[in-house]
Each structure stands twice: as structure tokens, then as C-alpha cells.
Motif scaffolding. Structure first.
Motif, PDB file in Angstrom:
ATOM      1  N   ALA A   1      -4.972   9.288  -9.996  1.00  0.00           N
ATOM      2  CA  ALA A   1      -4.201  10.119 -10.557  1.00  0.00           C
ATOM      3  C   ALA A   1      -5.334  11.451 -10.689  1.00  0.00           C
ATOM      4  CB  ALA A   1      -3.962   9.960 -12.000  1.00  0.00           C
ATOM      5  N   THR A   2      -6.456  11.065 -10.864  1.00  0.00           N
ATOM      6  CA  THR A   2      -7.634  12.033 -10.985  1.00  0.00           C
ATOM      7  C   THR A   2      -7.718  12.886  -9.630  1.00  0.00           C
ATOM      8  OG1 THR A   2      -8.733  11.149 -12.740  1.00  0.00           O
ATOM      9  CG2 THR A   2      -9.877  12.651 -11.632  1.00  0.00           C
ATOM     10  N   GLN A   3      -7.819  12.194  -8.421  1.00  0.00           N
ATOM     11  CA  GLN A   3      -8.058  12.878  -7.201  1.00  0.00           C
ATOM     12  C   GLN A   3      -6.500  13.747  -6.885  1.00  0.00           C
ATOM     13  OE1 GLN A   3      -9.104   8.720  -4.978  1.00  0.00           O
ATOM     14  NE2 GLN A   3      -9.485  10.398  -3.705  1.00  0.00           N
ATOM     15  N   ILE A   4      -5.486  13.309  -7.210  1.00  0.00           N
ATOM     16  CA  ILE A   4      -4.354  14.284  -7.159  1.00  0.00           C
ATOM     17  C   ILE A   4      -4.400  15.412  -7.748  1.00  0.00           C
ATOM     18  CG2 ILE A   4      -1.906  14.409  -7.321  1.00  0.00           C
ATOM     19  CD1 ILE A   4      -2.005  11.236  -6.551  1.00  0.00           C
ATOM     20  N   ASN A   5      -4.760  15.355  -9.311  1.00  0.00           N
ATOM     21  CA  ASN A   5      -4.818  16.544 -10.158  1.00  0.00           C
ATOM     22  C   ASN A   5      -6.015  17.313  -9.580  1.00  0.00           C
ATOM     23  OD1 ASN A   5      -2.552  15.654 -11.650  1.00  0.00           O
ATOM     24  ND2 ASN A   5      -3.832  14.355 -12.834  1.00  0.00           N
ATOM     25  N   ASP A   6      -7.177  16.883  -9.266  1.00  0.00           N
ATOM     26  CA  ASP A   6      -8.041  17.752  -8.950  1.00  0.00           C
ATOM     27  C   ASP A   6      -7.737  18.727  -7.862  1.00  0.00           C
ATOM     28  OD1 ASP A   6      -9.761  16.739 -10.780  1.00  0.00           O
ATOM     29  OD2 ASP A   6     -10.887  15.073  -9.653  1.00  0.00           O
TER      30      ASP A   6
ATOM     31  N   LYS B   1       2.505  30.561  -0.389  1.00  0.00           N
ATOM     32  CA  LYS B   1       3.816  31.090  -0.995  1.00  0.00           C
ATOM     33  C   LYS B   1       4.658  29.986  -0.966  1.00  0.00           C
ATOM     34  CE  LYS B   1       3.209  35.860   0.885  1.00  0.00           C
ATOM     35  NZ  LYS B   1       3.630  36.857   1.910  1.00  0.00           N
ATOM     36  N   LEU B   2       4.465  28.960  -0.323  1.00  0.00           N
ATOM     37  CA  LEU B   2       5.474  27.770  -0.436  1.00  0.00           C
ATOM     38  C   LEU B   2       5.010  26.637  -1.451  1.00  0.00           C
ATOM     39  CD1 LEU B   2       6.329  27.302   3.125  1.00  0.00           C
ATOM     40  CD2 LEU B   2       7.765  28.571   1.580  1.00  0.00           C
ATOM     41  N   GLY B   3       3.783  26.667  -1.906  1.00  0.00           N
ATOM     42  CA  GLY B   3       3.419  25.779  -3.020  1.00  0.00           C
ATOM     43  C   GLY B   3       2.706  24.567  -2.129  1.00  0.00           C
ATOM     44  N   ILE B   4       2.756  23.369  -2.672  1.00  0.00           N
ATOM     45  CA  ILE B   4       2.305  22.051  -2.250  1.00  0.00           C
ATOM     46  C   ILE B   4       3.241  21.305  -1.913  1.00  0.00           C
ATOM     47  CG2 ILE B   4       0.824  20.191  -2.912  1.00  0.00           C
ATOM     48  CD1 ILE B   4      -0.678  21.977  -4.772  1.00  0.00           C
ATOM     49  N   ASN B   5       3.174  20.833  -0.573  1.00  0.00           N
ATOM     50  CA  ASN B   5       4.298  19.849  -0.077  1.00  0.00           C
ATOM     51  C   ASN B   5       3.502  18.570   0.488  1.00  0.00           C
ATOM     52  OD1 ASN B   5       6.242  21.635  -0.241  1.00  0.00           O
ATOM     53  ND2 ASN B   5       6.165  22.705   1.694  1.00  0.00           N
TER      54      ASN B   5
ATOM     55  N   SER C   1      -7.178  22.810   0.933  1.00  0.00           N
ATOM     56  CA  SER C   1      -5.744  22.935   1.368  1.00  0.00           C
ATOM     57  C   SER C   1      -5.030  21.437   2.103  1.00  0.00           C
ATOM     58  CB  SER C   1      -6.078  23.801   2.731  1.00  0.00           C
ATOM     59  OG  SER C   1      -6.950  23.128   3.615  1.00  0.00           O
ATOM     60  N   TYR C   2      -5.863  20.492   1.802  1.00  0.00           N
ATOM     61  CA  TYR C   2      -5.215  19.183   2.337  1.00  0.00           C
ATOM     62  C   TYR C   2      -5.870  18.039   1.399  1.00  0.00           C
ATOM     63  CZ  TYR C   2      -3.974  15.218   5.485  1.00  0.00           C
ATOM     64  OH  TYR C   2      -3.459  14.185   5.856  1.00  0.00           O
TER      65      TYR C   2
ATOM     66  N   ALA D   1       0.717  -1.249  -0.191  1.00  0.00           N
ATOM     67  CA  ALA D   1       0.236   0.017  -0.015  1.00  0.00           C
ATOM     68  C   ALA D   1       0.755   1.269  -0.052  1.00  0.00           C
ATOM     69  CB  ALA D   1      -0.933   0.030   1.245  1.00  0.00           C
ATOM     70  N   ALA D   2       0.004   2.179  -0.445  1.00  0.00           N
ATOM     71  CA  ALA D   2       1.082   3.577  -0.432  1.00  0.00           C
ATOM     72  C   ALA D   2       0.159   4.691  -0.291  1.00  0.00           C
ATOM     73  CB  ALA D   2       1.469   3.922  -1.614  1.00  0.00           C
ATOM     74  N   SER D   3       0.221   5.956   0.399  1.00  0.00           N
ATOM     75  CA  SER D   3      -0.509   6.924   0.831  1.00  0.00           C
ATOM     76  C   SER D   3       0.388   8.108   0.291  1.00  0.00           C
ATOM     77  CB  SER D   3      -0.939   6.894   2.294  1.00  0.00           C
ATOM     78  OG  SER D   3       0.151   7.243   3.089  1.00  0.00           O
ATOM     79  N   LEU D   4      -0.570   8.926  -0.112  1.00  0.00           N
ATOM     80  CA  LEU D   4      -0.081  10.321  -0.310  1.00  0.00           C
ATOM     81  C   LEU D   4      -0.670  11.629   0.497  1.00  0.00           C
ATOM     82  CD1 LEU D   4       2.060  11.977  -2.313  1.00  0.00           C
ATOM     83  CD2 LEU D   4       0.042  12.349  -3.698  1.00  0.00           C
ATOM     84  N   LYS D   5      -0.144  12.161   1.201  1.00  0.00           N
ATOM     85  CA  LYS D   5      -0.723  13.249   2.226  1.00  0.00           C
ATOM     86  C   LYS D   5      -0.156  14.702   1.705  1.00  0.00           C
ATOM     87  CE  LYS D   5      -1.661  10.088   5.771  1.00  0.00           C
ATOM     88  NZ  LYS D   5      -1.453  10.126   7.355  1.00  0.00           N
ATOM     89  N   CYS D   6      -0.870  15.423   1.159  1.00  0.00           N
ATOM     90  CA  CYS D   6      -0.527  16.781   0.622  1.00  0.00           C
ATOM     91  C   CYS D   6      -1.135  17.888   1.383  1.00  0.00           C
ATOM     92  CB  CYS D   6      -0.755  16.904  -0.919  1.00  0.00           C
ATOM     93  SG  CYS D   6      -0.022  15.957  -1.800  1.00  0.00           S
ATOM     94  N   GLN D   7      -0.410  19.087   1.611  1.00  0.00           N
ATOM     95  CA  GLN D   7      -0.872  20.391   2.276  1.00  0.00           C
ATOM     96  C   GLN D   7      -0.430  21.539   1.427  1.00  0.00           C
ATOM     97  OE1 GLN D   7       0.532  20.589   6.280  1.00  0.00           O
ATOM     98  NE2 GLN D   7      -1.169  22.257   6.676  1.00  0.00           N
TER      99      GLN D   7
END
Length: 262
Positions: A123-128, A55-59, A135-136, A45-51
Motif C-alpha cells: 500500500a505504501t509503494q502504491i501511495n508513494d 491530463k488523463l490521470g493515472i491508469n 510516470s510508471y 499472486a497479483a500485480s498492479l501496473k500503473c502509468q
């Protein structure tokens, strides 16, 4: 099979299934090696959590989960897009993989799979999220079904390997003084002995089999009649199940028949 002893009244042959033992050992070793890779080195499994940070973009943080190891976490900065990589095998089959693109390189979410819809959804979830004002983001991709499939395949190969390694040593002895032929099978499951009256043995012969690489042969006992000891039996029975080349088989056929007819 080889003739290991011969006298005027006794002839003994022995067969060691070396090819079966070697093939079985390779299957077992290969199965165990792949199982170790599956447990320690292949993420299920893999998870991707983005915030989104002003001014810093998406990490983001990419985590891979293994069966026995702790999750491996990796920081990803300035994510730009998620795309699907198509991998075409030499046989033409296609598999798909979600790739996270950044200015610093690409990151694989999980190993490739044949499920395009699942990869497209992730991929669609991430690009959306990337093109929205949210914000998350938290997405997770699982491959438990792949794990179960691999375990079934590994189990099949391992069981086949054990079966091949359990192939018995065959000892076949012709006794003129006792008027019988004794076939002894010694394997992991114990010893099995079959006896037949020598007077009912017409000859020893080779049984042919067609394969892709050519013809192969195995030794069989040919009976004078379909009844042996008052019990109905086949006209011929194999001494062992392994096939070999014509040269070695013909030499044994000649030697044993010469012994029987002398």
C-alpha cells in the motif's frame, strides 16, 4: 455391532464402521472441493501496473494469477489511493487486505492475509507513486506461502479421510464346538484374523469413555488370566475401536454373556 447369527454352539457378530466411512468420505470430498477452488479460483499472486498520463490521470492494470488458468486482467482508471482493510473474525483474529480506491469503486489486490507488514509495504509503494511525479509503477504481491499452508491442511484432511474410509469390517464369532473365538478384520489392506481359546474368555464387557457429548462405549473381551495361549496379553482387548451408545452395547453384552454361560 450387531448379532447376525446365533445357534446353540455358535454366535456371530458383525460391525460396519458406517460413521467412519461417512466422516472419511466427507473429508475426502471436502478436501477435493477445496483443492479445486485453490487451483481454479484462488489467485496466488497479483500485480498492479500503473502509468501516469498527462491530463488523463493515472491508469492501471490489475492482474490476478492462478495455478492453471490464464491471468485475469482488469483495467482500473483514476486510482486515488491504496488502503488496508482490516477483517476481524468471530474469534478476534485479524487479517488484512490491500484495497485500490477509485471513483468507480474499490478493487481487491489479493485475498486477506495475517501479514500486516506485507500489505502495508504494498500500500505504501502504491501511495508513494500516486503522490509523486513518477510516470510508471509495477508492484506484485505473492501468496505462495499461503498455498503451501493450504496444501498441507488439505493433505492432512485427505489422509485422515482415507484412514477413516479404510476402517475394517469386524466379524467376531464365538465357537463352542471349536472352543475358540475368532475376530476377523476385513479392510482395504486385506484380512487380519485373531483367535483366542474360548475357555480363556471370562466375559464380554463394555468399555466406557467420557466425551464432551457424554459417555460412549465399545465392546471388549475380558480374559480369565493375563496369559492366553502361553503368550502374555492384556486383561481385555477391544473387539473394534468404535464407540457407541450404552443401549446397543448393553444389549450385546447381555446376549453374548448369556450365550457364553449357557
Amino acid at each position: 455391532m450387531k448379532i447376525v447369527a446365533t445357534t446353540a454352539s455358535r454366535l456371530e457378530m458383525k460391525h460396519f464402521p458406517i460413521n467412519n466411512w461417512c466422516s472419511g468420505s466427507l473429508l475426502i470430498i471436502g478436501s477435493l472441493s477445496f483443492l479445486i477452488y485453490l487451483i481454479f479460483f484462488m489467485a496466488f499472486a497479483a500485480s498492479l501496473k500503473c502509468q501516469r498520463i498527462a491530463k488523463l490521470g493515472i491508469n492501471c492494470e490489475l492482474s490476478h494469477y492462478y495455478l492453471v488458468e490464464k491471468p485475469q486482467n482488469q483495467k482500473i482508471f483514476d486510482v486515488q489511493e491504496a488502503k488496508i482493510k482490516t477483517i476481524v473474525s468471530s474469534k478476534g483474529s485479524r487479517s488484512y487486505q490491500v484495497i485500490i480506491s477509485t471513483p468507480f469503486g474499490n478493487y481487491d489486490l489479493l485475498s486477506a492475509s495475517s501479514n500486516y507488514d506485507e500489505n502495508e509495504r504494498i500500500a505504501t509503494q502504491i501511495n508513494d507513486f500516486l503522490y509523486s511525479t513518477e510516470s510508471y509503477l509495477s508492484v506484485r504481491q505473492n501468496r505462495w506461502h499461503n498455498y503451501f499452508f493450504y496444501i498441507i491442511i488439505i493433505s492432512g484432511f485427505a489422509i485422515t479421510g482415507v484412514f477413516l474410509c479404510a476402517s475394517p469390517v469386524v466379524n467376531c464369532t464365538f465357537y463352542k464346538s471349536l472352543n475358540k473365538v475368532v475376530i476377523e478384520y476385513k479392510g482395504l489392506g486385506g484380512v487380519t484374523i485373531e483367535e483366542y481359546p474360548l475357555e480363556n474368555i471370562l466375559r464380554i464387557d463394555s468399555q466406557e469413555r467420557e466425551t464432551r457429548s457424554g459417555k460412549s462405549y465399545r465392546l471388549v473381551l475380558v480374559f480369565r488370566s493375563p496369559k492366553v495361549g502361553g503368550i502374555t496379553s492384556p486383561d481385555s482387548i477391544p473387539i473394534h475401536n468404535d464407540y457407541t451408545n450404552a443401549h446397543s452395547t448393553n444389549n450385546i453384552v447381555y446376549s453374548v454373556n448369556s450365550f457364553l454361560w449357557s
